[in-house]
Design a protein around this motif. Structure first.
Motif, PDB file in Angstrom:
ATOM      1  N   ALA A  73       0.824  -1.199  -0.040  1.00  0.00           N
ATOM      2  CA  ALA A  73       0.024  -0.052  -0.051  1.00  0.00           C
ATOM      3  C   ALA A  73       0.695   1.368  -0.030  1.00  0.00           C
ATOM      4  O   ALA A  73       0.429   2.274  -0.669  1.00  0.00           O
ATOM      5  N   ALA A  74       1.893   1.285   0.870  1.00  0.00           N
ATOM      6  CA  ALA A  74       2.863   2.365   0.846  1.00  0.00           C
ATOM      7  C   ALA A  74       3.568   2.633  -0.483  1.00  0.00           C
ATOM      8  O   ALA A  74       3.545   3.658  -1.015  1.00  0.00           O
ATOM      9  N   LEU A  75       4.056   1.628  -1.017  1.00  0.00           N
ATOM     10  CA  LEU A  75       4.553   1.511  -2.314  1.00  0.00           C
ATOM     11  C   LEU A  75       3.879   2.068  -3.497  1.00  0.00           C
ATOM     12  O   LEU A  75       4.168   2.806  -4.243  1.00  0.00           O
ATOM     13  N   ASN A  76       2.444   1.794  -3.450  1.00  0.00           N
ATOM     14  CA  ASN A  76       1.580   2.102  -4.482  1.00  0.00           C
ATOM     15  C   ASN A  76       1.218   3.644  -4.035  1.00  0.00           C
ATOM     16  O   ASN A  76       0.696   4.600  -4.972  1.00  0.00           O
ATOM     17  N   LEU A  77       1.503   4.253  -2.835  1.00  0.00           N
ATOM     18  CA  LEU A  77       1.524   5.725  -2.823  1.00  0.00           C
ATOM     19  C   LEU A  77       2.739   6.591  -3.045  1.00  0.00           C
ATOM     20  O   LEU A  77       2.936   7.618  -2.536  1.00  0.00           O
ATOM     21  N   ASN A  78       3.485   6.046  -4.017  1.00  0.00           N
ATOM     22  CA  ASN A  78       4.945   6.666  -4.389  1.00  0.00           C
ATOM     23  C   ASN A  78       5.791   6.995  -3.589  1.00  0.00           C
ATOM     24  O   ASN A  78       6.224   8.163  -3.433  1.00  0.00           O
ATOM     25  N   ILE A  79       5.936   6.315  -2.457  1.00  0.00           N
ATOM     26  CA  ILE A  79       7.051   6.783  -1.518  1.00  0.00           C
ATOM     27  C   ILE A  79       8.478   6.391  -1.999  1.00  0.00           C
ATOM     28  O   ILE A  79       8.511   5.732  -3.060  1.00  0.00           O
ATOM     29  N   ALA A  80       9.476   7.083  -1.417  1.00  0.00           N
ATOM     30  CA  ALA A  80      10.746   7.111  -2.005  1.00  0.00           C
ATOM     31  C   ALA A  80      11.422   5.723  -1.412  1.00  0.00           C
ATOM     32  O   ALA A  80      12.238   5.430  -2.095  1.00  0.00           O
ATOM     33  N   GLY A  81      10.981   5.321  -0.457  1.00  0.00           N
ATOM     34  CA  GLY A  81      11.508   4.001  -0.026  1.00  0.00           C
ATOM     35  C   GLY A  81      10.927   3.525   1.115  1.00  0.00           C
ATOM     36  O   GLY A  81      10.394   4.085   1.877  1.00  0.00           O
ATOM     37  N   TYR A  82      10.871   1.963   1.365  1.00  0.00           N
ATOM     38  CA  TYR A  82      10.312   1.256   2.437  1.00  0.00           C
ATOM     39  C   TYR A  82      11.589   0.470   2.852  1.00  0.00           C
ATOM     40  O   TYR A  82      12.125  -0.527   2.306  1.00  0.00           O
ATOM     41  N   ILE A  83      11.975   0.798   3.938  1.00  0.00           N
ATOM     42  CA  ILE A  83      13.104   0.201   4.469  1.00  0.00           C
ATOM     43  C   ILE A  83      12.651  -0.694   5.990  1.00  0.00           C
ATOM     44  O   ILE A  83      12.538   0.172   6.994  1.00  0.00           O
ATOM     45  N   PRO A  84      12.649  -1.619   5.593  1.00  0.00           N
ATOM     46  CA  PRO A  84      12.667  -2.547   6.926  1.00  0.00           C
ATOM     47  C   PRO A  84      14.173  -2.730   7.804  1.00  0.00           C
ATOM     48  O   PRO A  84      15.090  -2.714   7.110  1.00  0.00           O
ATOM     49  N   MET A  85      13.812  -2.340   8.837  1.00  0.00           N
ATOM     50  CA  MET A  85      15.121  -2.103   9.552  1.00  0.00           C
ATOM     51  C   MET A  85      15.035  -2.200  11.240  1.00  0.00           C
ATOM     52  O   MET A  85      14.079  -1.860  11.671  1.00  0.00           O
ATOM     53  N   SER A  86      16.109  -2.697  12.025  1.00  0.00           N
ATOM     54  CA  SER A  86      15.930  -2.196  13.296  1.00  0.00           C
ATOM     55  C   SER A  86      16.178  -0.921  13.498  1.00  0.00           C
ATOM     56  O   SER A  86      17.116  -0.359  12.904  1.00  0.00           O
ATOM     57  N   PHE A  87      16.095  -0.634  14.861  1.00  0.00           N
ATOM     58  CA  PHE A  87      16.544   0.815  15.211  1.00  0.00           C
ATOM     59  C   PHE A  87      17.741   0.813  16.039  1.00  0.00           C
ATOM     60  O   PHE A  87      17.765   1.737  16.704  1.00  0.00           O
ATOM     61  N   GLU A  88      18.719  -0.028  15.718  1.00  0.00           N
ATOM     62  CA  GLU A  88      19.810  -0.102  16.484  1.00  0.00           C
ATOM     63  C   GLU A  88      20.699   1.114  15.860  1.00  0.00           C
ATOM     64  O   GLU A  88      20.693   1.533  14.770  1.00  0.00           O
TER      65      GLU A  88
END
Length: 140
Positions: free
Chosen positions: A101-116
């Protein structure tokens, strides 16, 4: 990032502190605004608490801010003055539904990450490099 203006939308104070620390560690000049939720962020973008100039980048975890992140992204993409803002979704969630859904809203990137710290530093370094090679319009 040449004194970047960034809006971080997240309600976790520890994440905000870690991002500030990460920018400091990699020596990035920035102005970081933070909003605890989408309503507060909207006020900063197009309401009574409007930030001037409008930030060029938004960082948001659409999975942690009251599950209104996708509605917020949709509102940005449909707003004449805000639709060109670069939006990066940073999340530790593995939810494919929200990712699509986010990618379909033309985001610059979807970054799965831990917040370390180390992971944040790597991401912020890449974001800094990206910011320094792209060109923005001098208009809104």
């Amino acid at each position: 990032m040449g004194n970047a203006s960034i809006l971080l939308i997240d309600n976790r104070k520890s994440l905000i502190q870690n991002i500030r620390k990460s920018f400091s560690e990699i020596d990035v000049k920035y102005t970081l605004f933070s909003a605890a939720n989408e309503k507060e962020a909207w006020s900063m973008l197009d309401g009574s608490e409007k930030i001037i100039p409008i930030p060029k980048i938004i960082l948001i975890d659409i999975n942690s801010t009251n599950n209104k992140g996708l509605q917020f992204l949709n509102a940005i993409r449909n707003h004449t003055d805000l639709k060109s803002i670069l939006v990066f979704v940073i999340t530790d969630s593995k939810t494919d539904k929200n990712k699509v859904a986010a990618l379909n809203l033309n985001i610059a990137g979807y970054i799965p990450m831990s917040f370390e710290s180390q992971t944040l530093n790597s991401f912020m370094t890449v974001l800094n490099d990206y910011w320094n090679i792209i060109e923005f319009s001098s208009q809104k």
